[in-house]
Design an enzyme around this catalytic site. Sequence first.
Site, PDB file in Angstrom:
ATOM      1  CG  HIS A   1      81.070  17.732  64.650  1.00 55.45           C
ATOM      2  ND1 HIS A   1      80.661  16.420  64.733  1.00 55.45           N
ATOM      3  CD2 HIS A   1      79.961  18.455  64.326  1.00 55.45           C
ATOM      4  CE1 HIS A   1      79.360  16.343  64.466  1.00 55.45           C
ATOM      5  NE2 HIS A   1      78.930  17.564  64.223  1.00 55.45           N
TER       6      HIS A   1
ATOM      7  CG  ASN B   1      76.737  15.316  62.208  1.00 58.54           C
ATOM      8  OD1 ASN B   1      77.237  14.829  63.215  1.00 58.54           O
ATOM      9  ND2 ASN B   1      76.218  16.535  62.204  1.00 58.54           N
TER      10      ASN B   1
ATOM     11  CB  CYS C   1      77.920  17.799  67.297  1.00 59.42           C
ATOM     12  SG  CYS C   1      76.448  17.281  66.373  1.00 59.42           S
TER      13      CYS C   1
END
EC number: 2.3.1.180
Length: 319
Positions: free
Chosen positions: A246, A276, A113
């Site tokens: 993020h 996500n 990520c």
Amino acid sequence: MAYSRILGTGSYLPPTVLSNAMLAERIDTSDEWIVSRTGIRARHIADEQETTSDLACKAAQAALADAGVAADEIDLIVVATTTPDMVFPSTACLLQEKLGVHGCAAFDVQAVCAGFMYALITANNYIKSGMAKKALVVGAEVMSRILDWQDRRTCVLFGDGAGAVVLGESDEPGILHAKLAADGRYKDILNTPAQIADGKIQGMPYLHMDGPAVFKFAVKALSDIAEKTLGEAGMSKDQVDWLVPHQANLRIIESTAKHLGLPMERVVVTLPEQGNTSAASIPLALDVAVRDGRIQRGQTVMLEGIGGGFAWGAVLLTF
């Protein structure tokens, strides 16, 4: 000294949308359960025929068009991904072929990520050193392919997509400062430990996450690195116009914003509709805010994120 700045942004989301209500028909969950814990309401899922490089190509083409740059002007391609098309060649090489360009450097970066920030700073350093003049930086993922769709703790969290930026040489700084970090001691709380050996998959091929441990680590790490990045840049919190974090969990995003003293009105949040998307989430969110007019030229933007490794970082830039 040469500097780099973002010339254009682009993104792509697969057309198939999987809502919380649709997930509740498959597993023991509900829209209320998912939203209350994560803030996610839906996510995009790639079709069986779509690969990571396919998603990357569409985002890259959008970024190139936005920048007014032809694909053959690019002399560096860096793709951040955790879900490559294959073991090798790299997704960046496959993307290069799909864009119809040949010969420039192309490689992948794997920091989950945090991958887009690692890729962006790598490209920035290429340009600052004179090794490249125009770079294509992409975050692209098909996270749906490494999820156990019977595990409601993880399958509700992730989605697929790609985001890209074109980075170009500039006389004035665009990327002001960055700070990247990693700590392999935390490898066991977020991982996908499988590997290919002797023609077989060995180990668990699904994403594993210790949610409470990840949350605890992420909140502290992101707050600390944001403060250090600003301090080393000689800037104060009130000089940040936008936070593009993020998109992992709404509570983590809110905690980071609070630490920076930013109201949520100045935080770009795409999590409810996208989930996500790992390395794709920051460039996806950046593109959304640029295209809807929130992020304007000359404004100061902080990108920030954390993922498996653990790897994390913050990038402070003038858009």
